[in-house]
Design a protein around this motif. Sequence first.
Motif, PDB file in Angstrom:
ATOM      1  N   ALA A  74       4.840  52.498  24.166  1.00  0.00           N
ATOM      2  CA  ALA A  74       6.291  52.679  24.027  1.00  0.00           C
ATOM      3  C   ALA A  74       7.046  51.656  24.871  1.00  0.00           C
ATOM      4  N   ALA A  75       6.534  51.365  26.070  1.00  0.00           N
ATOM      5  CA  ALA A  75       7.186  50.378  26.935  1.00  0.00           C
ATOM      6  C   ALA A  75       7.124  48.987  26.314  1.00  0.00           C
ATOM      7  N   GLU A  76       5.993  48.637  25.723  1.00  0.00           N
ATOM      8  CA  GLU A  76       5.852  47.336  25.069  1.00  0.00           C
ATOM      9  C   GLU A  76       6.788  47.219  23.877  1.00  0.00           C
ATOM     10  N   GLN A  77       6.889  48.295  23.106  1.00  0.00           N
ATOM     11  CA  GLN A  77       7.772  48.288  21.945  1.00  0.00           C
ATOM     12  C   GLN A  77       9.230  48.141  22.368  1.00  0.00           C
ATOM     13  N   ALA A  78       9.589  48.793  23.458  1.00  0.00           N
ATOM     14  CA  ALA A  78      10.969  48.701  23.944  1.00  0.00           C
ATOM     15  C   ALA A  78      11.310  47.283  24.401  1.00  0.00           C
ATOM     16  N   LEU A  79      10.317  46.562  24.926  1.00  0.00           N
ATOM     17  CA  LEU A  79      10.567  45.191  25.385  1.00  0.00           C
ATOM     18  C   LEU A  79      10.829  44.229  24.228  1.00  0.00           C
ATOM     19  N   GLY A  80      10.129  44.417  23.123  1.00  0.00           N
ATOM     20  CA  GLY A  80      10.264  43.499  22.004  1.00  0.00           C
ATOM     21  C   GLY A  80       9.259  42.358  22.092  1.00  0.00           C
ATOM     22  N   GLU A  81       9.087  41.649  20.980  1.00  0.00           N
ATOM     23  CA  GLU A  81       8.080  40.600  20.892  1.00  0.00           C
ATOM     24  C   GLU A  81       8.401  39.383  21.756  1.00  0.00           C
ATOM     25  N   SER A  82       9.652  39.178  22.094  1.00  0.00           N
ATOM     26  CA  SER A  82      10.045  37.985  22.852  1.00  0.00           C
ATOM     27  C   SER A  82       9.870  38.148  24.366  1.00  0.00           C
ATOM     28  N   ALA A  83       9.418  39.308  24.823  1.00  0.00           N
ATOM     29  CA  ALA A  83       9.276  39.552  26.261  1.00  0.00           C
ATOM     30  C   ALA A  83       8.243  38.614  26.866  1.00  0.00           C
ATOM     31  N   SER A  84       8.468  38.240  28.096  1.00  0.00           N
ATOM     32  CA  SER A  84       7.549  37.343  28.804  1.00  0.00           C
ATOM     33  C   SER A  84       6.293  38.094  29.230  1.00  0.00           C
ATOM     34  N   PRO A  85       5.183  37.364  29.496  1.00  0.00           N
ATOM     35  CA  PRO A  85       3.977  38.025  30.001  1.00  0.00           C
ATOM     36  C   PRO A  85       4.237  38.811  31.280  1.00  0.00           C
ATOM     37  N   ARG A  86       5.100  38.285  32.143  1.00  0.00           N
ATOM     38  CA  ARG A  86       5.400  39.000  33.392  1.00  0.00           C
ATOM     39  C   ARG A  86       6.108  40.320  33.110  1.00  0.00           C
ATOM     40  N   ALA A  87       7.069  40.297  32.179  1.00  0.00           N
ATOM     41  CA  ALA A  87       7.781  41.530  31.834  1.00  0.00           C
ATOM     42  C   ALA A  87       6.819  42.552  31.231  1.00  0.00           C
TER      43      ALA A  87
END
Length: 207
Positions: A74-87
Amino acid sequence: MPKKVDHQARRALIAEALLRIAADRGLEEVSLRHVAAEAGVSSGMVQHYFRTKDEMMAFAMEVVRDNAQARIAAAEQALGESASPRARLRALLVALLPLDQQQQLDGRVALAFLAYAAVRPAVAAALGRDNNLMHQWIAEQVRVIRAAGPPPPTGTDPLHAATALLATVEGLGTYIVSGQYPSKAALAVLDAQLNVLLGPAPVDSAS
């Protein structure tokens, strides 16, 4: 026509009853009889699905692991595909912290289960396999993040950095579930540890 039984749902019902007992009263109170009473089913039904306490405990820990994986997804989905590896790395670590009531219940059970596994090599081995997969993934993210940015304050090996991050999360989790540390302060400590191991977060970073 005979009623169709959802066996997985029954196993989950029993496991959730075990989790509540372990979280509220400790593992020493977990027994087939107590779990049956908590779940509102017969002892015979519990024994039908779990022949021993170890089998029941192993399934309960699978439930805790699945809950954690669902939070991470769920956290990954909330970030979206453009999120950085650190995020993404920070989101995973935050998802492992017991920041709400359900996570705190899972966290108390996980702590109790570690002590339970300490004297049961087969149970400990299963925990070790799951932990190793997480450890390797975090180490790879550390390599990717370091390769893309300025060098961090410390040149710790990525595997050692992954160990430090997992240890930080587990230690903070212990403080949170025991009421010794507030969630907001725990997040600040996690971010400070990320800065030490990865360097300061970029201004536009989600972390």
